[in-house]
Design a protein around this motif. Structure first.
Motif, PDB file in Angstrom:
ATOM      1  N   LEU A  46      15.926  26.587  11.346  1.00 46.27           N
ATOM      2  CA  LEU A  46      16.999  27.381  11.954  1.00 46.27           C
ATOM      3  C   LEU A  46      16.684  27.771  13.389  1.00 46.27           C
ATOM      4  O   LEU A  46      17.593  28.152  14.142  1.00 46.27           O
ATOM      5  N   LEU A  47      15.435  27.697  13.793  1.00 41.73           N
ATOM      6  CA  LEU A  47      15.070  28.080  15.159  1.00 41.73           C
ATOM      7  C   LEU A  47      15.390  26.997  16.182  1.00 41.73           C
ATOM      8  O   LEU A  47      15.541  27.300  17.362  1.00 41.73           O
ATOM      9  N   PHE A  48      15.516  25.757  15.746  1.00 40.16           N
ATOM     10  CA  PHE A  48      15.791  24.677  16.694  1.00 40.16           C
ATOM     11  C   PHE A  48      17.129  24.827  17.426  1.00 40.16           C
ATOM     12  O   PHE A  48      17.189  24.645  18.628  1.00 40.16           O
ATOM     13  N   PRO A  49      18.225  25.173  16.752  1.00 37.83           N
ATOM     14  CA  PRO A  49      19.483  25.310  17.488  1.00 37.83           C
ATOM     15  C   PRO A  49      19.712  26.696  18.092  1.00 37.83           C
ATOM     16  O   PRO A  49      20.772  26.941  18.662  1.00 37.83           O
ATOM     17  N   HIS A  55      23.856  30.068  23.800  1.00 40.18           N
ATOM     18  CA  HIS A  55      24.492  29.707  25.070  1.00 40.18           C
ATOM     19  C   HIS A  55      25.844  29.026  24.896  1.00 40.18           C
ATOM     20  O   HIS A  55      26.499  28.707  25.883  1.00 40.18           O
ATOM     21  N   GLY A  56      26.256  28.761  23.679  1.00 36.60           N
ATOM     22  CA  GLY A  56      27.567  28.174  23.433  1.00 36.60           C
ATOM     23  C   GLY A  56      27.682  26.709  23.812  1.00 36.60           C
ATOM     24  O   GLY A  56      28.741  26.260  24.242  1.00 36.60           O
ATOM     25  N   ARG A  57      26.624  25.963  23.622  1.00 34.10           N
ATOM     26  CA  ARG A  57      26.651  24.538  23.959  1.00 34.10           C
ATOM     27  C   ARG A  57      27.337  23.747  22.843  1.00 34.10           C
ATOM     28  O   ARG A  57      26.996  23.867  21.678  1.00 34.10           O
ATOM     29  N   ARG A  58      28.294  22.950  23.254  1.00 35.72           N
ATOM     30  CA  ARG A  58      29.096  22.191  22.292  1.00 35.72           C
ATOM     31  C   ARG A  58      28.243  21.200  21.510  1.00 35.72           C
ATOM     32  O   ARG A  58      28.402  21.058  20.301  1.00 35.72           O
ATOM     33  N   TYR A  59      27.357  20.506  22.173  1.00 37.93           N
ATOM     34  CA  TYR A  59      26.528  19.503  21.506  1.00 37.93           C
ATOM     35  C   TYR A  59      25.637  20.149  20.441  1.00 37.93           C
ATOM     36  O   TYR A  59      25.465  19.607  19.353  1.00 37.93           O
ATOM     37  N   THR A  60      25.077  21.311  20.740  1.00 39.45           N
ATOM     38  CA  THR A  60      24.241  22.013  19.758  1.00 39.45           C
ATOM     39  C   THR A  60      25.054  22.430  18.543  1.00 39.45           C
ATOM     40  O   THR A  60      24.597  22.313  17.411  1.00 39.45           O
ATOM     41  N   LEU A 104      34.984  24.062  14.216  1.00 40.04           N
ATOM     42  CA  LEU A 104      36.146  24.582  14.918  1.00 40.04           C
ATOM     43  C   LEU A 104      35.845  24.799  16.397  1.00 40.04           C
ATOM     44  O   LEU A 104      36.660  24.483  17.258  1.00 40.04           O
ATOM     45  N   TYR A 105      34.655  25.305  16.697  1.00 41.68           N
ATOM     46  CA  TYR A 105      34.281  25.513  18.094  1.00 41.68           C
ATOM     47  C   TYR A 105      34.182  24.190  18.846  1.00 41.68           C
ATOM     48  O   TYR A 105      34.658  24.087  19.984  1.00 41.68           O
ATOM     49  N   VAL A 106      33.579  23.190  18.230  1.00 40.79           N
ATOM     50  CA  VAL A 106      33.458  21.881  18.886  1.00 40.79           C
ATOM     51  C   VAL A 106      34.844  21.305  19.171  1.00 40.79           C
ATOM     52  O   VAL A 106      35.104  20.799  20.266  1.00 40.79           O
ATOM     53  N   LYS A 107      35.732  21.390  18.213  1.00 34.86           N
ATOM     54  CA  LYS A 107      37.079  20.853  18.383  1.00 34.86           C
ATOM     55  C   LYS A 107      37.828  21.584  19.500  1.00 34.86           C
ATOM     56  O   LYS A 107      38.415  20.950  20.383  1.00 34.86           O
ATOM     57  N   LEU A 108      37.796  22.899  19.480  1.00 35.10           N
ATOM     58  CA  LEU A 108      38.532  23.667  20.479  1.00 35.10           C
ATOM     59  C   LEU A 108      37.910  23.559  21.865  1.00 35.10           C
ATOM     60  O   LEU A 108      38.622  23.505  22.867  1.00 35.10           O
ATOM     61  N   ASP A 109      36.596  23.496  21.940  1.00 32.79           N
ATOM     62  CA  ASP A 109      35.945  23.371  23.244  1.00 32.79           C
ATOM     63  C   ASP A 109      36.175  21.987  23.840  1.00 32.79           C
ATOM     64  O   ASP A 109      36.351  21.855  25.061  1.00 32.79           O
ATOM     65  N   ALA A 110      36.192  20.964  23.005  1.00 34.01           N
ATOM     66  CA  ALA A 110      36.494  19.609  23.518  1.00 34.01           C
ATOM     67  C   ALA A 110      37.930  19.535  24.018  1.00 34.01           C
ATOM     68  O   ALA A 110      38.200  18.926  25.060  1.00 34.01           O
ATOM     69  N   ARG A 111      38.837  20.163  23.306  1.00 32.20           N
ATOM     70  CA  ARG A 111      40.230  20.201  23.744  1.00 32.20           C
ATOM     71  C   ARG A 111      40.370  20.942  25.066  1.00 32.20           C
ATOM     72  O   ARG A 111      41.104  20.529  25.965  1.00 32.20           O
TER      73      ARG A 111
END
Length: 118
Positions: A46-49, A55-60, A104-111
């Motif tokens: 759990l510490l890796f991400p 920081h709100g990184r989409r890839y992470t 949901l965050y990945v989808k909305l941030d990509a949009r």
């Protein structure tokens, strides 16, 4: 809406980490292995991400949703056991919320990124 998705993912992620720490050290410490070994096995992944989630990184968020599936599986397995049912249900709920929030965050941030690019 994007902030709610990120908040859900972050809250569920930190909640899962806290649940594991509290349950493993205080509520029901393992009897077979030392507490430190159990914490390394359960909390270290759990510490890796952590940095990317904060920081709100989409890839992470994208790849950590796959990590959430491992904890979802563990939670379902523990929920099936009679002696750890509450722990398993709580872990399943936190892992599922983390998974759903990340997707949901990945989808909305990509949009949002596509909209800003055009």
């Amino acid at each position: 809406m994007i902030f709610a998705a990120r908040g859900l993912a972050l809250l569920a992620y930190l909640g899962l980490m806290g649940l594991i720490l509290i349950w493993t050290t205080w509520i029901a410490p393992p009897e077979i292995v030392p507490i430190s070994v159990a914490l390394v096995i359960l909390v270290l992944p759990l510490l890796f991400p952590l940095r990317g989630m904060l920081h709100g990184r989409r890839y992470t968020h994208a790849w950590s949703s796959l990590l959430a599936l491992a904890y979802l599986t563990l939670g379902i397995t523990l929920a099936a056991a009679a002696d750890a049912r509450l722990y398993g249900v709580l872990m399943t709920a936190a892992a599922f919320a983390w998974f759903a929030g990340c997707l949901l965050y990945v989808k909305l941030d990509a949009r949002r990124a596509r909209k800003l690019a055009s």
